[in-house]
Write a protein that holds these residues in place. Sequence first.
Motif, PDB file in Angstrom:
ATOM      1  N   GLU A 124      -8.657  -9.924  -4.381  1.00 53.10           N
ATOM      2  CA  GLU A 124      -8.926  -8.506  -4.604  1.00 53.10           C
ATOM      3  C   GLU A 124      -7.603  -7.756  -4.736  1.00 53.10           C
ATOM      4  O   GLU A 124      -6.687  -7.965  -3.939  1.00 53.10           O
ATOM      5  N   LEU A 125      -7.509  -6.887  -5.730  1.00 53.06           N
ATOM      6  CA  LEU A 125      -6.320  -6.048  -5.899  1.00 53.06           C
ATOM      7  C   LEU A 125      -6.448  -4.852  -4.964  1.00 53.06           C
ATOM      8  O   LEU A 125      -7.301  -3.993  -5.148  1.00 53.06           O
ATOM      9  N   ASP A 126      -5.625  -4.837  -3.925  1.00 56.89           N
ATOM     10  CA  ASP A 126      -5.664  -3.756  -2.943  1.00 56.89           C
ATOM     11  C   ASP A 126      -4.972  -2.508  -3.468  1.00 56.89           C
ATOM     12  O   ASP A 126      -5.477  -1.405  -3.305  1.00 56.89           O
ATOM     13  N   HIS A 127      -3.799  -2.677  -4.054  1.00 59.69           N
ATOM     14  CA  HIS A 127      -3.101  -1.553  -4.677  1.00 59.69           C
ATOM     15  C   HIS A 127      -1.998  -2.062  -5.607  1.00 59.69           C
ATOM     16  O   HIS A 127      -1.527  -3.191  -5.479  1.00 59.69           O
ATOM     17  N   HIS A 128      -1.658  -1.208  -6.542  1.00 62.37           N
ATOM     18  CA  HIS A 128      -0.612  -1.457  -7.540  1.00 62.37           C
ATOM     19  C   HIS A 128       0.188  -0.171  -7.628  1.00 62.37           C
ATOM     20  O   HIS A 128      -0.332   0.861  -8.039  1.00 62.37           O
ATOM     21  N   ILE A 129       1.450  -0.235  -7.217  1.00 69.13           N
ATOM     22  CA  ILE A 129       2.282   0.969  -7.113  1.00 69.13           C
ATOM     23  C   ILE A 129       3.526   0.814  -7.983  1.00 69.13           C
ATOM     24  O   ILE A 129       4.170  -0.237  -7.965  1.00 69.13           O
ATOM     25  N   ALA A 130       3.846   1.865  -8.711  1.00 73.24           N
ATOM     26  CA  ALA A 130       5.064   1.873  -9.537  1.00 73.24           C
ATOM     27  C   ALA A 130       5.761   3.215  -9.365  1.00 73.24           C
ATOM     28  O   ALA A 130       5.115   4.259  -9.318  1.00 73.24           O
ATOM     29  N   ASN A 131       7.083   3.144  -9.242  1.00 74.74           N
ATOM     30  CA  ASN A 131       7.894   4.359  -9.265  1.00 74.74           C
ATOM     31  C   ASN A 131       9.227   4.016  -9.915  1.00 74.74           C
ATOM     32  O   ASN A 131       9.392   2.914 -10.438  1.00 74.74           O
ATOM     33  N   GLU A 132      10.186   4.915  -9.867  1.00 72.01           N
ATOM     34  CA  GLU A 132      11.455   4.672 -10.552  1.00 72.01           C
ATOM     35  C   GLU A 132      12.295   3.576  -9.901  1.00 72.01           C
ATOM     36  O   GLU A 132      13.235   3.066 -10.499  1.00 72.01           O
ATOM     37  N   HIS A 133      11.954   3.169  -8.684  1.00 72.79           N
ATOM     38  CA  HIS A 133      12.742   2.172  -7.964  1.00 72.79           C
ATOM     39  C   HIS A 133      12.126   0.776  -7.940  1.00 72.79           C
ATOM     40  O   HIS A 133      12.844  -0.205  -7.796  1.00 72.79           O
TER      41      HIS A 133
END
Length: 144
Positions: free
Chosen positions: A29-38
């Motif tokens: 299960e994909l719990d979360h996918h996070i993207a930012n500039e770093h």
Amino acid sequence: MDWTLEVVIVPVSDLARSIAFYRDQVGFELDHHIANEHMEFAQLTPRGSGCSIVIGTLPSQQDMAPGSLRGVQLVVSDATAARAELVERGVEPSEMTVLDDRDGSTFFGFRDPDGNTWTVQQLAVRAEHPLIPRGAQGGRGAVE
């Protein structure tokens, strides 16, 4: 004091491809996918597990070469059914190895697209006695 293992970092070269593999082919299960500039990363969890994997570009992942993780072990109550499910989803698992007739002695393996290896062990007792009681497993909110 309890010590719980809750995350294993899996080094991968292509985050989108790895999310698709672990979510769509292996069935995590994909719990979360996070993207930012770093950084960009995703956390995925096998059904019924208290431990997740994290893939992406976190600093700790940059120290490991993609495909260098070996032998992380998953446990299922029925190796034949688990292997068939992976084959149906396009994963190419190894043949099963039975070391002897005792519970816990049946294994097979598979690789992710980068070559990280996984071992799957059958413990039939998990069908009756899961490590996390079924009522406590709950549903994880999948996010993309």
